[in-house]
Scaffold this motif. Structure first.
Motif, short mmCIF file in Angstrom:
data_model
loop_
_atom_site.label_atom_id
_atom_site.label_comp_id
_atom_site.label_asym_id
_atom_site.label_seq_id
_atom_site.Cartn_x
_atom_site.Cartn_y
_atom_site.Cartn_z
N ARG A 1 -7.94 1.05 -13.33
CA ARG A 1 -7.99 1.64 -12.00
C ARG A 1 -8.74 1.10 -10.79
O ARG A 1 -9.37 1.35 -10.61
N PRO A 2 -8.06 0.70 -10.47
CA PRO A 2 -8.71 -1.14 -9.35
C PRO A 2 -8.93 0.14 -8.42
O PRO A 2 -8.22 0.89 -7.77
N LEU B 1 -3.85 -0.86 -16.48
CA LEU B 1 -4.11 -0.29 -15.24
C LEU B 1 -4.51 0.71 -14.73
O LEU B 1 -5.34 1.45 -13.94
#
Length: 296
Positions: free
Chosen positions: A148-149, A144
């Motif tokens: 990096r949503p 994640l």
């Protein structure tokens, strides 16, 4: 007094399974990186065909007279399902490479260790201890950090590698279930035969003539896929799926490296931090599992 020679301690099945998983991921990412270059110039279905037809030809050349006996199986339906999952994973991932970078697509696909670990507990009865779960969660955090949503990675095209992760999970769980009950070559035969037949049906609609200079690159895709698939089948046959699954996160690290070498795509600071988190989580799981194996 002459000192007695030091005897080498044989690697445990867990250690060998982890090592094979790492080698499989290295080969898979090399295949994906090679395929990305081809997909920029050829239709994706044509590259997908080369991946499976190449494996089928290589397996036939290796097995020769053993091909017939190895096609006999006690699990025909499971082999068809496993082959369909593998074909789906390859197809969805290759299609994503026309719209998403190699490292980003690999990062999105690498949600599969979480799915495999949970699926192995639900469907295969494997224990889900706190250390295994911690290793998976920490590695997921590393992934994640890389993707990096909200930073532009997620788009409608991101559904393709996410779908590939679901297919890969189904393939892995069936592979683990069949495991040591049948030869790895049986799985290799069925998967490559299924993929070749399905992909060949699409060729008349997309075929572009291949110059002689590119034939070796197409062959390389098939060879890398064959080696990777053999390693991953043996890995799941030696160790529990929830043990080796977290090491698939190394695919992000390898894919980033291939992107630098082949396409001059350099990772940013966050990608490097996430990669270090993933490697640390993998080393922790390897240490804990191999230590436990030596005590039993």
């Amino acid at each position: 007094m002459q000192a007695s020679p030091t005897l080498a301690v044989p690697a445990s099945p867990v250690s060998r399974g982890i090592a094979l998983m790492i080698l499989a991921i290295l080969l898979f990412t090399a295949m994906d990186a090679t395929a990305k270059g081809l997909i920029a110039r050829y239709p994706a279905p044509q590259v997908i065909w080369a991946r499976f037809a190449g494996q089928f030809l290589i397996v036939l050349l290796i097995l020769r007279a053993q091909t017939g006996p190895l096609l006999r199986t006690r699990f025909p339906a499971l082999h068809v399902a496993r082959s369909a999952f593998q074909f789906g994973a390859t197809t969805l991932f290759f299609l994503s490479l026309t719209h998403i970078g190699l490292a980003e697509a690999t990062a999105l696909t690498d949600i599969n260790p979480v799915l495999i670990t949970l699926g192995a507990a639900l469907f295969l009865g494997e224990r889900l201890g706190p250390r295994r779960l911690a290793g998976v969660i920490v590695a997921l955090i590393g992934a994640l950090i890389i993707i990096r949503p909200g930073a532009g990675v997620f788009s409608p095209w991101a559904l393709l590698p996410l779908g590939a992760a679901v297919c890969y999970t189904g393939n892995a769980l069936i592979t683990r279930f069949i495991g040591a009950q049948e030869s790895a070559w049986t799985s290799m035969l069925y998967a490559s035969l299924f993929g070749t037949v399905v992909a060949t049906a699409a060729l008349p609609f997309v075929w572009i003539p291949i110059p002689a200079a590119d034939l070796a690159i197409f062959a390389l895709v098939g060879a890398l896929g064959t080696g990777a698939q053999l390693c991953i089948i043996r890995s799941f046959s030696m160790a529990e799926a929830s043990v080796v699954a977290p090491f698939a996160y190394l695919g992000i690290v390898f894919a980033t490296g291939w992107g630098i070498v082949l396409y001059d795509q350099w990772p940013d600071r966050w990608t490097m931090i996430g990669a270090l988190v993933i490697v640390g989580a993998g080393l922790y799981v390897w240490h804990r599992e191999t230590t436990s194996a030596r005590k039993t």
